[in-house]
Design an enzyme around this catalytic site. Sequence first.
Site, short mmCIF file in Angstrom:
data_model
loop_
_atom_site.label_atom_id
_atom_site.label_comp_id
_atom_site.label_asym_id
_atom_site.label_seq_id
_atom_site.Cartn_x
_atom_site.Cartn_y
_atom_site.Cartn_z
N TRP A 1 1.74 6.36 6.12
CA TRP A 1 2.83 6.94 4.38
C TRP A 1 2.06 8.09 5.18
O TRP A 1 1.12 8.79 5.06
CB TRP A 1 1.06 6.96 4.10
CG TRP A 1 1.88 7.25 2.01
CD1 TRP A 1 2.61 6.66 1.43
CD2 TRP A 1 1.65 8.25 0.85
NE1 TRP A 1 3.02 6.98 -0.41
CE2 TRP A 1 1.82 8.07 0.56
CE3 TRP A 1 0.50 9.48 1.41
CZ2 TRP A 1 1.95 8.68 -0.69
CZ3 TRP A 1 0.67 10.17 1.02
CH2 TRP A 1 0.96 9.83 -0.64
N GLU B 1 6.59 5.20 -13.15
CA GLU B 1 6.58 4.39 -11.74
C GLU B 1 6.65 3.72 -11.14
O GLU B 1 7.38 4.05 -10.15
CB GLU B 1 4.78 3.54 -11.38
CG GLU B 1 4.08 3.98 -11.57
CD GLU B 1 2.16 3.35 -11.63
OE1 GLU B 1 1.06 3.74 -10.18
OE2 GLU B 1 2.61 2.66 -12.30
N ARG C 1 0.76 -1.17 0.03
CA ARG C 1 -0.28 -0.13 -0.29
C ARG C 1 1.11 1.33 0.28
O ARG C 1 0.50 1.99 -0.95
CB ARG C 1 -0.59 -0.16 0.82
CG ARG C 1 -1.72 -0.76 1.13
CD ARG C 1 -2.94 -1.07 2.17
NE ARG C 1 -3.17 -0.04 2.40
CZ ARG C 1 -4.55 0.08 1.98
NH1 ARG C 1 -5.29 -0.96 1.76
NH2 ARG C 1 -5.55 1.14 3.34
N LYS D 1 3.25 3.17 -16.37
CA LYS D 1 4.32 1.60 -16.00
C LYS D 1 5.56 2.25 -15.99
O LYS D 1 5.87 2.07 -14.51
CB LYS D 1 3.69 0.48 -16.42
CG LYS D 1 2.78 -0.21 -16.43
CD LYS D 1 1.88 -0.85 -15.37
CE LYS D 1 1.42 0.67 -14.35
NZ LYS D 1 0.01 0.49 -14.13
C1 G6P Z 1 -3.09 4.56 -6.77
C2 G6P Z 1 -2.31 2.51 -7.15
C3 G6P Z 1 -1.88 3.23 -9.04
C4 G6P Z 1 -3.53 3.16 -9.13
C5 G6P Z 1 -4.47 4.36 -9.04
C6 G6P Z 1 -6.20 4.29 -9.22
O1 G6P Z 1 -1.97 5.47 -7.74
O2 G6P Z 1 -1.13 3.42 -7.59
O3 G6P Z 1 -2.03 2.17 -9.73
O4 G6P Z 1 -4.44 3.31 -10.66
O5 G6P Z 1 -4.46 4.55 -7.53
O6 G6P Z 1 -6.93 3.37 -8.06
P1 G6P Z 1 -8.02 2.43 -7.78
O7 G6P Z 1 -8.23 1.51 -7.14
O8 G6P Z 1 -8.73 3.76 -8.21
O9 G6P Z 1 -8.18 1.91 -9.73
#
Ligand code: G6P
Length: 612
Positions: free
Chosen positions: A78, A492, A27, A489
């Site tokens: 966090w 990140e 997370r 990708k």
């Molecule tokens: C964060 C994650 C992403 C995800 C985004 C939306 O930034 O790191 O991987 O696409 O949130 O999250 P969700 O759970 O709403 O798809």
Amino acid sequence: MCGIVGYIGAEETAPILIKGLKRLEYRGYDSAGIAVLGSAGLTIRKSKGALKNLEEKIEGELGAGALDGTMGIGHTRWATHGEPSDINSHPHTDVSGKIAVVHNGIIENHAKLKVWLMEHGVSFRSETDTEVIAHLVNFYYKGDLLQAVIGALKRLEGSYALGIICENDPDRIIAVRKESPLVVGAGKGENLIASDVPALLEYTREVYYLEDREIAVLYRDRIEFYNEEGEQRQRESRHVEWDAAAAEKGGYEHFMIKEIHEQPKALRDTLRARIKIAGTKTINLEEIGFDASWAKAERVVIAACGTAWHAGVIGKYAFEKFARIHTEAEIASEYRYRNPIFNPKDIFLIISQSGETADTLAAMRLAKKSGARIIAITNVVGSTLAREADLVMSTLAGPEIAVASTKAFTTQLMCVYLIALQLGRLRGMNDTELAAHIEALEKLPEQAERILAGKEDIQRFASLQFNKSKVFYMGRLFDYATSLESALKLKEISYTHSEAFAAGELKHGPIALVDETTLVTALCTQPALFDKMDSNIKEVKARHAATAVITYDDVDYFDKTADQVFRIPRTLDSLSPILAIIPCQLYAYYCSVLRGLDPDKPRNLAKSVTVE
Ligand code: G6P
């Protein structure tokens, strides 16, 4: 974002809390801590940085006194208010040190509460918003922790998932949530709380997803539920289909590469549940409530964040193509503050892997207020989004642990295609066209397998290119949307500067950045535009960029233009993103590993962004 665990049972708690926190590492966090309640009273240990720092700190203490105890709470933080530090880490305690609190979310009125508490003689130790909760609970504590929590909740504004224990009330954990996720696990002689299901799976698959403002009181042998006013209520548990193994790496080096490999199965599962085979194959979404009444819509509005928004951009192209309906793909965090124009005849399609992203939920609630009907695509059955939407379509992807989304994305696409095709069908798409699309959808899982079987080619290419300082992805139509996700990708998990642009925009700016330090990957799966893409590739080559192309296995159009061509099996132009993204996911993964990074836990990022 922050991870919460809590345990009450018969076992030594500290190792259980640490194990649970490890399962929530994905997370995102920058410090960790635990509070254990045992014969020595309440003992707290916390540490900045990775969980191993906390583990090292408590190593000598386990089984040797202070940290003995069969109930406790733990947290990975966090940082939002106050830098990552031992002091700012959770759990936080009240002045007496008898009440411990872990919190995920943001207390918006913490500054006011802090002043008020200080006027009442409280001195603060940390810079966090969370500390006010511990002091408030203490303020209302008159011998009953549940009543104290109920009193404190009345004063809190903002979002929270909370785990609270008290030395003077030693046989229960109080848990409550508002706008931040919290799951309660019901075991045998032991009960648990966690921010997410993977932390519970080793102990139980019977869970309760807490509702907004609902309080759970966990004893060793039972769980009671209350509303904010303290009235007891009955709840039904849900059985989680995922087993503990689904949340393990299963022999892979990282969760991300495991999840990339799980895509064929996830796609197959997501599709199979929605295809009716009697006679000619048709799409069956009636079971989830998508019936002919949805065809009356005048517009589709898709709202989401991050990767899910990219699925939405592809959705825009798909809905317009299949159903000839005006469609917008909105970034939820923009949409919610824009005073958007609503039409009660809009269909709102909300896409979210977690079903808990704060901005996405806010956009959904705004749309709901306007009278529009909401369809949710989510991977978490009991999530807030799933509970509040009118219709829910699950991505049957299993738990996605790596922060960078892969299988959730491709299964979101599968759901988007199914809804768009079914809406198309209701709005007049003919049998032959529909049958051709279903046939193509059914081939995708096996085609994805074939791409994965050739992953070494991508790995080899990554080993030559991973140090490029700039990587651009370009494409047209569906390929532009896939480019957005490909660039995300890569940035990140490899921290490479990467951007995506519509290839037609190349000359309007991006080409100014192209030089010999640049890699440009062109996605070329839209045959009607191959000649345009070919010109774009030549333009960047002439500026000394390295070039790669992703195209179909029966296309040799780009062999002479690009330095490197990767081939994917032929599919319909509109379905290509599900396949074309896979080489890009692999490329990002290998670059991350080659750069010595941990692709599962990229810096500064969180899997689920539950605060604004
Ligand atoms: C964060 C994650 C992403 C995800 C985004 C939306 O930034 O790191 O991987 O696409 O949130 O999250 P969700 O759970 O709403 O798809």
